[in-house]
Design a protein around this motif. Structure first.
Motif, PDB file in Angstrom:
ATOM      1  N   LEU A 222     -27.076   7.391 -83.021  1.00 30.22           N
ATOM      2  CA  LEU A 222     -27.934   6.843 -81.959  1.00 30.22           C
ATOM      3  C   LEU A 222     -28.039   5.322 -82.060  1.00 30.22           C
ATOM      4  CD1 LEU A 222     -30.734   9.556 -81.858  1.00 30.22           C
ATOM      5  CD2 LEU A 222     -28.945   9.135 -80.140  1.00 30.22           C
ATOM      6  N   PHE A 223     -28.131   4.828 -83.293  1.00 29.10           N
ATOM      7  CA  PHE A 223     -28.160   3.375 -83.488  1.00 29.10           C
ATOM      8  C   PHE A 223     -26.863   2.744 -82.965  1.00 29.10           C
ATOM      9  CE2 PHE A 223     -26.810  -0.277 -85.930  1.00 29.10           C
ATOM     10  CZ  PHE A 223     -27.850  -1.155 -85.684  1.00 29.10           C
ATOM     11  N   SER A 224     -25.725   3.342 -83.325  1.00 31.09           N
ATOM     12  CA  SER A 224     -24.431   2.809 -82.880  1.00 31.09           C
ATOM     13  C   SER A 224     -24.315   2.841 -81.362  1.00 31.09           C
ATOM     14  CB  SER A 224     -23.286   3.610 -83.508  1.00 31.09           C
ATOM     15  OG  SER A 224     -23.299   3.468 -84.908  1.00 31.09           O
ATOM     16  N   LEU A 225     -24.786   3.910 -80.752  1.00 31.97           N
ATOM     17  CA  LEU A 225     -24.777   4.012 -79.293  1.00 31.97           C
ATOM     18  C   LEU A 225     -25.616   2.902 -78.668  1.00 31.97           C
ATOM     19  CD1 LEU A 225     -24.120   5.515 -76.640  1.00 31.97           C
ATOM     20  CD2 LEU A 225     -26.171   6.892 -77.066  1.00 31.97           C
ATOM     21  N   ALA A 226     -26.816   2.690 -79.198  1.00 33.01           N
ATOM     22  CA  ALA A 226     -27.706   1.664 -78.646  1.00 33.01           C
ATOM     23  C   ALA A 226     -27.099   0.269 -78.767  1.00 33.01           C
ATOM     24  CB  ALA A 226     -29.067   1.718 -79.342  1.00 33.01           C
ATOM     25  N   VAL A 227     -26.568  -0.055 -79.942  1.00 32.04           N
ATOM     26  CA  VAL A 227     -25.987  -1.388 -80.143  1.00 32.04           C
ATOM     27  C   VAL A 227     -24.727  -1.555 -79.296  1.00 32.04           C
ATOM     28  CG1 VAL A 227     -25.052  -2.992 -81.862  1.00 32.04           C
ATOM     29  CG2 VAL A 227     -27.003  -1.589 -82.434  1.00 32.04           C
ATOM     30  N   SER A 228     -23.958  -0.490 -79.126  1.00 28.81           N
ATOM     31  CA  SER A 228     -22.758  -0.554 -78.280  1.00 28.81           C
ATOM     32  C   SER A 228     -23.123  -0.812 -76.827  1.00 28.81           C
ATOM     33  CB  SER A 228     -21.958   0.748 -78.387  1.00 28.81           C
ATOM     34  OG  SER A 228     -21.446   0.902 -79.681  1.00 28.81           O
ATOM     35  N   LEU A 229     -24.157  -0.141 -76.343  1.00 26.79           N
ATOM     36  CA  LEU A 229     -24.602  -0.368 -74.963  1.00 26.79           C
ATOM     37  C   LEU A 229     -25.120  -1.791 -74.780  1.00 26.79           C
ATOM     38  CD1 LEU A 229     -26.303   3.047 -74.149  1.00 26.79           C
ATOM     39  CD2 LEU A 229     -24.162   2.127 -73.198  1.00 26.79           C
ATOM     40  N   ILE A 230     -25.845  -2.280 -75.765  1.00 25.88           N
ATOM     41  CA  ILE A 230     -26.319  -3.667 -75.702  1.00 25.88           C
ATOM     42  C   ILE A 230     -25.120  -4.612 -75.648  1.00 25.88           C
ATOM     43  CG2 ILE A 230     -27.454  -5.502 -77.035  1.00 25.88           C
ATOM     44  CD1 ILE A 230     -29.424  -3.269 -78.007  1.00 25.88           C
ATOM     45  N   PHE A 231     -24.126  -4.354 -76.485  1.00 25.84           N
ATOM     46  CA  PHE A 231     -22.939  -5.212 -76.520  1.00 25.84           C
ATOM     47  C   PHE A 231     -22.261  -5.249 -75.153  1.00 25.84           C
ATOM     48  CE2 PHE A 231     -18.803  -6.823 -77.412  1.00 25.84           C
ATOM     49  CZ  PHE A 231     -18.878  -7.529 -78.585  1.00 25.84           C
ATOM     50  N   LEU A 232     -22.093  -4.094 -74.544  1.00 24.81           N
ATOM     51  CA  LEU A 232     -21.357  -4.026 -73.277  1.00 24.81           C
ATOM     52  C   LEU A 232     -22.170  -4.446 -72.056  1.00 24.81           C
ATOM     53  CD1 LEU A 232     -19.358  -0.724 -73.764  1.00 24.81           C
ATOM     54  CD2 LEU A 232     -18.440  -3.054 -73.665  1.00 24.81           C
ATOM     55  N   CYS A 233     -23.472  -4.271 -72.094  1.00 25.31           N
ATOM     56  CA  CYS A 233     -24.289  -4.470 -70.886  1.00 25.31           C
ATOM     57  C   CYS A 233     -25.107  -5.750 -70.869  1.00 25.31           C
ATOM     58  CB  CYS A 233     -25.218  -3.273 -70.695  1.00 25.31           C
ATOM     59  SG  CYS A 233     -24.338  -1.720 -70.464  1.00 25.31           S
ATOM     60  N   SER A 234     -25.305  -6.368 -72.006  1.00 26.72           N
ATOM     61  CA  SER A 234     -26.165  -7.541 -72.073  1.00 26.72           C
ATOM     62  C   SER A 234     -25.434  -8.805 -71.618  1.00 26.72           C
ATOM     63  CB  SER A 234     -26.667  -7.738 -73.504  1.00 26.72           C
ATOM     64  OG  SER A 234     -27.327  -8.972 -73.634  1.00 26.72           O
ATOM     65  N   GLU A 235     -26.056  -9.518 -70.714  1.00 18.03           N
ATOM     66  CA  GLU A 235     -25.481 -10.792 -70.274  1.00 18.03           C
ATOM     67  C   GLU A 235     -25.484 -11.814 -71.409  1.00 18.03           C
ATOM     68  OE1 GLU A 235     -27.184 -12.265 -66.648  1.00 18.03           O
ATOM     69  OE2 GLU A 235     -26.946 -10.327 -65.643  1.00 18.03           O
ATOM     70  N   ARG A 236     -26.470 -11.717 -72.297  1.00 15.74           N
ATOM     71  CA  ARG A 236     -26.532 -12.642 -73.435  1.00 15.74           C
ATOM     72  C   ARG A 236     -25.331 -12.448 -74.359  1.00 15.74           C
ATOM     73  NH1 ARG A 236     -32.352 -13.151 -75.979  1.00 15.74           N
ATOM     74  NH2 ARG A 236     -32.152 -15.393 -75.666  1.00 15.74           N
ATOM     75  N   VAL A 237     -24.921 -11.206 -74.540  1.00 14.39           N
ATOM     76  CA  VAL A 237     -23.737 -10.933 -75.358  1.00 14.39           C
ATOM     77  C   VAL A 237     -22.501 -11.428 -74.625  1.00 14.39           C
ATOM     78  CG1 VAL A 237     -22.273  -9.113 -76.327  1.00 14.39           C
ATOM     79  CG2 VAL A 237     -24.757  -8.977 -76.582  1.00 14.39           C
ATOM     80  N   GLY A 238     -22.401 -11.118 -73.345  1.00 19.55           N
ATOM     81  CA  GLY A 238     -21.251 -11.537 -72.555  1.00 19.55           C
ATOM     82  C   GLY A 238     -21.061 -13.046 -72.542  1.00 19.55           C
ATOM     83  N   ALA A 239     -22.152 -13.778 -72.665  1.00 23.24           N
ATOM     84  CA  ALA A 239     -22.079 -15.238 -72.663  1.00 23.24           C
ATOM     85  C   ALA A 239     -21.344 -15.785 -73.889  1.00 23.24           C
ATOM     86  CB  ALA A 239     -23.480 -15.831 -72.590  1.00 23.24           C
ATOM     87  N   HIS A 240     -21.200 -14.982 -74.923  1.00 26.09           N
ATOM     88  CA  HIS A 240     -20.507 -15.427 -76.140  1.00 26.09           C
ATOM     89  C   HIS A 240     -18.990 -15.328 -76.014  1.00 26.09           C
ATOM     90  CE1 HIS A 240     -23.952 -16.030 -78.785  1.00 26.09           C
ATOM     91  NE2 HIS A 240     -24.503 -15.023 -78.130  1.00 26.09           N
ATOM     92  N   PHE A 241     -18.512 -14.758 -74.919  1.00 24.02           N
ATOM     93  CA  PHE A 241     -17.082 -14.565 -74.743  1.00 24.02           C
ATOM     94  C   PHE A 241     -16.595 -15.371 -73.549  1.00 24.02           C
ATOM     95  CE2 PHE A 241     -18.622 -11.023 -77.125  1.00 24.02           C
ATOM     96  CZ  PHE A 241     -17.660 -10.864 -78.093  1.00 24.02           C
ATOM     97  N   ALA A 242     -15.503 -16.123 -73.757  1.00 24.58           N
ATOM     98  CA  ALA A 242     -14.943 -16.960 -72.698  1.00 24.58           C
ATOM     99  C   ALA A 242     -14.515 -16.093 -71.523  1.00 24.58           C
ATOM    100  CB  ALA A 242     -13.758 -17.765 -73.230  1.00 24.58           C
ATOM    101  N   GLU A 243     -14.653 -16.620 -70.347  1.00 29.42           N
ATOM    102  CA  GLU A 243     -14.302 -15.862 -69.145  1.00 29.42           C
ATOM    103  C   GLU A 243     -12.880 -16.136 -68.680  1.00 29.42           C
ATOM    104  OE1 GLU A 243     -17.226 -16.153 -66.075  1.00 29.42           O
ATOM    105  OE2 GLU A 243     -18.874 -16.053 -67.503  1.00 29.42           O
ATOM    106  N   SER A 244     -12.112 -16.875 -69.458  1.00 28.38           N
ATOM    107  CA  SER A 244     -10.770 -17.253 -69.027  1.00 28.38           C
ATOM    108  C   SER A 244      -9.846 -16.045 -68.836  1.00 28.38           C
ATOM    109  CB  SER A 244     -10.145 -18.234 -70.029  1.00 28.38           C
ATOM    110  OG  SER A 244     -10.030 -17.618 -71.296  1.00 28.38           O
ATOM    111  N   ALA A 245     -10.094 -14.966 -69.553  1.00 24.59           N
ATOM    112  CA  ALA A 245      -9.247 -13.781 -69.428  1.00 24.59           C
ATOM    113  C   ALA A 245     -10.000 -12.642 -68.739  1.00 24.59           C
ATOM    114  CB  ALA A 245      -8.761 -13.345 -70.807  1.00 24.59           C
TER     115      ALA A 245
END
Length: 133
Positions: A7-30
């Motif tokens: 359940l912890f892994s599921l929660a952190v995975s969803l945060i990783f994929l759905c959070s705009e704050r996480v997405g901001a750490h990855f360049a949008e060039s690709a």
């Protein structure tokens, strides 16, 4: 332990994929390829760290590693192969090379598995449950 860490892994995975704050750490060039490659690295490292959680019910997850060098070798091999997949996977695995910062971010998100495992052990000890571990 499996339920808690799953359940912890599921929660952190969803945060990783759905959070705009996480997405901001990855360049949008690709496009989303960087975020998804980062998630791929995160997911493999999360599983790797959960292997440490699963091997012991001690608070020190690294105790006894010297008695099982094969485990250490396998974990290092998994990390190395993950790096090969990330940086050389290309079109076959649909990965793009991550910057050092992006890779470190994925790794640091996966590291949360270690304190989660320790927390689970503490909760079980406080509740007086050991279940033969």
């Amino acid at each position: 332990r499996i339920t808690f860490l799953g359940l912890f892994s599921l929660a952190v995975s969803l945060i990783f994929l759905c959070s705009e704050r996480v997405g901001a750490h990855f360049a949008e060039s690709a496009g989303e390829a960087r975020l998804l490659t980062g998630f791929f690295a995160f997911f493999v490292f999360l599983g790797l760290f959960n292997c440490f959680n699963s091997r012991s019910d001690r608070l020190n997850l690294f105790s006894g590693l010297d008695k099982n060098p094969l485990f250490v070798l396998i974990m290092c091999s998994v990390a190395f192969i993950q790096m090969l997949f990330t940086y050389l996977g290309g079109a076959i695995l649909r990965t793009v090379p991550l910057s050092a910062g992006e890779l470190l971010f994925s790794l640091s998100m996966a590291l949360f598995a270690l304190p989660a495992g320790i927390l689970h052990t503490l909760i079980r000890r406080l509740r007086g449950k050991n279940d033969g571990y």
